[in-house]
Design a protein around this motif. Structure first.
Motif, short mmCIF file in Angstrom:
data_model
loop_
_atom_site.label_atom_id
_atom_site.label_comp_id
_atom_site.label_asym_id
_atom_site.label_seq_id
_atom_site.Cartn_x
_atom_site.Cartn_y
_atom_site.Cartn_z
N SER A 1 0.81 -1.23 0.00
CA SER A 1 0.00 0.00 0.00
C SER A 1 0.84 1.28 0.00
O SER A 1 0.35 2.34 -0.37
CB SER A 1 -0.96 0.00 1.20
OG SER A 1 -0.24 -0.09 2.41
N CYS A 2 2.10 1.21 0.42
CA CYS A 2 2.98 2.39 0.41
C CYS A 2 4.19 2.16 -0.48
O CYS A 2 5.24 2.79 -0.28
CB CYS A 2 3.41 2.75 1.83
SG CYS A 2 2.07 3.43 2.83
N LYS A 3 4.05 1.29 -1.45
CA LYS A 3 5.15 1.03 -2.38
C LYS A 3 5.54 2.33 -3.10
O LYS A 3 4.68 3.09 -3.55
CB LYS A 3 4.74 -0.03 -3.40
CG LYS A 3 5.88 -0.49 -4.29
CD LYS A 3 5.44 -1.63 -5.19
CE LYS A 3 6.61 -2.11 -6.05
NZ LYS A 3 6.20 -3.26 -6.93
N GLY A 4 6.84 2.59 -3.18
CA GLY A 4 7.33 3.80 -3.82
C GLY A 4 7.44 5.00 -2.89
O GLY A 4 7.93 6.05 -3.29
N LYS A 5 7.01 4.84 -1.64
CA LYS A 5 7.09 5.92 -0.66
C LYS A 5 8.28 5.70 0.27
O LYS A 5 8.67 4.56 0.54
CB LYS A 5 5.82 6.00 0.18
CG LYS A 5 4.55 6.25 -0.63
CD LYS A 5 4.49 7.67 -1.19
CE LYS A 5 3.13 7.94 -1.82
NZ LYS A 5 3.05 9.32 -2.37
N MET B 1 6.85 0.73 8.10
CA MET B 1 6.97 1.17 6.71
C MET B 1 7.35 0.02 5.79
O MET B 1 6.83 -0.09 4.66
CB MET B 1 7.99 2.31 6.61
CG MET B 1 8.01 3.02 5.26
SD MET B 1 6.37 3.66 4.83
CE MET B 1 6.77 4.82 3.52
N LEU B 2 8.24 -0.85 6.24
CA LEU B 2 8.63 -1.99 5.42
C LEU B 2 7.46 -2.91 5.17
O LEU B 2 7.29 -3.44 4.05
CB LEU B 2 9.79 -2.74 6.07
CG LEU B 2 11.12 -1.98 6.17
CD1 LEU B 2 12.16 -2.80 6.93
CD2 LEU B 2 11.65 -1.60 4.79
N GLU B 3 6.62 -3.13 6.18
CA GLU B 3 5.45 -4.01 6.00
C GLU B 3 4.42 -3.39 5.06
O GLU B 3 3.63 -4.11 4.46
CB GLU B 3 4.82 -4.35 7.34
CG GLU B 3 5.62 -5.33 8.16
CD GLU B 3 4.77 -6.22 9.04
OE1 GLU B 3 3.58 -6.44 8.72
OE2 GLU B 3 5.31 -6.69 10.05
N LEU B 4 4.44 -2.06 4.93
CA LEU B 4 3.54 -1.39 3.99
C LEU B 4 4.12 -1.35 2.58
O LEU B 4 3.49 -0.80 1.67
CB LEU B 4 3.27 0.04 4.47
CG LEU B 4 2.42 0.18 5.73
CD1 LEU B 4 2.45 1.62 6.23
CD2 LEU B 4 0.98 -0.26 5.50
N ILE C 1 0.95 6.03 9.24
CA ILE C 1 1.72 6.35 8.03
C ILE C 1 0.82 6.28 6.80
O ILE C 1 0.82 7.18 5.95
CB ILE C 1 2.91 5.37 7.89
CG1 ILE C 1 3.94 5.64 8.99
CG2 ILE C 1 3.55 5.50 6.51
CD1 ILE C 1 5.00 4.56 9.12
N TYR C 2 0.06 5.21 6.70
CA TYR C 2 -0.86 5.01 5.57
C TYR C 2 -1.83 6.19 5.47
O TYR C 2 -2.04 6.75 4.39
CB TYR C 2 -1.62 3.70 5.79
CG TYR C 2 -2.65 3.35 4.74
CD1 TYR C 2 -2.33 2.52 3.67
CD2 TYR C 2 -3.96 3.83 4.84
CE1 TYR C 2 -3.29 2.19 2.72
CE2 TYR C 2 -4.91 3.51 3.89
CZ TYR C 2 -4.57 2.68 2.83
OH TYR C 2 -5.52 2.36 1.90
N THR C 3 -2.39 6.61 6.60
CA THR C 3 -3.39 7.68 6.61
C THR C 3 -2.78 9.03 6.25
O THR C 3 -3.32 9.77 5.41
CB THR C 3 -4.06 7.76 7.99
OG1 THR C 3 -4.71 6.51 8.27
CG2 THR C 3 -5.07 8.89 8.05
#
Length: 361
Positions: free
Chosen positions: A35-39, A60-63, A297-299
């Motif tokens: 869901s946060c690939k590229g971030k 962050m790694l898990e996202l 982080i996602y939000t």
């Protein structure tokens, strides 16, 4: 641009949505894997940390995102005299979001004014620790099923305990919250926090000297370390220290469904024997920290994407009193860096520093 500098930066509804998202991540981890690939998350840790820094990194790694940053201020340009404002203006060129821990109170607020990307306060001096508060709230929800109508005892160092200050602020917005403040005189809750609690219509609180006085009433016991180095008189420390050590004997009068929380690290304030008690929730609390930081982080990244282009820099998000006053707190970022001297006028008319909440002078 939305940041998390203080727990009350999020509304009650936003806080509960982040907690609910964390619960969904726990139940459906594969759903959020990319869901946060590229971030990129920049972790700027100016003082030591184990749980918080690794929790942000793991989150962050898990996202599916990446992590850059430093874990020691001496390995960064701060050792050359670079200011927080300049550091974050550089970091924004490389990252999409920042998590900052700093020994100076108010440093993350300064960062949020200049970064142009979301900033998360990962702990600033003895002031605030909002992501630990989210961790605590997720743990309370999973263990107790609610945020309201709870009696919580805060025990130990309440004067310098930023986790205590932040959680009290967050819980004060719910109905039926009773707070028991268990501390020696030297480590009482700061006056500004006591004033805030007196003005919080939904909050009831009481100061006591031993946990035994209130143990049967508690739904939650929140332990913190009594710090020997805060005492000017070692004999005084020796006199009170055992009153703030939780052992199986002190738990005999506790409710069967009470839970024990602790932001960690602990030293000797909870004996090892307590770890085997099912009411000891502090290691479950650590794991919850990763999931709630994933949700945060996602939000924040989603909110940032929805509100581009970035606002002007610097960003001052509210009306401040600026009239030549200075902060009275030597641990405030305004005491050592060239920042705007910003103050808020409290309901009682007292001007308090926007960075650390100390009185103006």
């Amino acid at each position: 641009m939305r940041h998390l500098i203080d727990p009350t930066d999020l509304t009650v509804e936003e806080t509960e949505r982040i907690v609910a998202l964390a619960e969904d991540i726990i139940a459906n981890r594969a759903k959020y894997r990319e869901s946060c690939k590229g971030k990129k998350l920049a972790t700027l840790f100016y003082e030591p940390s184990t749980r918080t820094r690794l929790s942000f990194t793991s989150a962050m790694l898990e996202l599916g995102g990446e992590v850059i940053g430093f874990s020691d201020a001496s390995s960064s340009s701060v050792s050359k005299g670079e200011t927080v404002a300049d550091t974050v203006r550089v970091i924004r060129c490389f990252a999409d979001i920042i998590a900052m821990r700093h020994f100076k109170e108010g440093a993350p607020l300064v960062a949020s004014q200049y970064a142009g990307i979301p900033v998360i306060n990962a702990g600033d001096g003895s002031h605030a620790h909002p992501t630990q508060t989210l961790t605590d709230l997720l743990t309370i929800k999973r263990e107790k099923g609610r945020f309201d109508h709870l009696t919580i005892g805060f025990c130990g160092d309440l004067k310098f305990g930023r986790t205590v200050h932040s959680l009290i602020k967050a819980l004060s917005r719910y109905e039926g919250i009773r707070v028991m403040l268990i501390a020696p005189e030297e480590l009482r809750l700061p006056d500004y926090m006591l004033q805030e609690m007196r003005s919080a219509s939904k909050l009831e609180f009481r100061e006591v000297r031993t946990m035994e006085e209130v143990m049967p009433e508690l739904d939650i016991l929140y332990m913190t370390r009594v710090q020997k180095e805060r005492f000017l008189d070692e004999e005084e420390f020796d006199r009170v220290k055992d009153s703030f050590v939780l052992d199986p004997g002190k738990l005999r009068t506790a409710r069967p469904d009470m839970i024990v929380l602790h932001p960690l690290p602990r030293v000797n304030e909870i004996t090892r024997e307590v770890d085997n008690d099912p009411r000891a929730a502090y290691f479950r609390q650590v794991e919850n920290g990763k999931f709630v930081r994933m949700a945060l982080i996602y939000t924040l990244l989603r909110w940032a994407d929805e509100n581009r282009p970035f606002a002007r820099i610097p960003v001052f998000g509210e009306e401040y009193v600026v009239n030549g006053m200075t902060c009275s707190n030597p641990r405030c970022i305004s005491a050592t860096e060239d920042v705007d001297q910003l103050f808020r006028r409290a309901a009682d008319g007292v001007c308090r520093c926007a960075y650390c909440e100390a009185k103006a002078r």
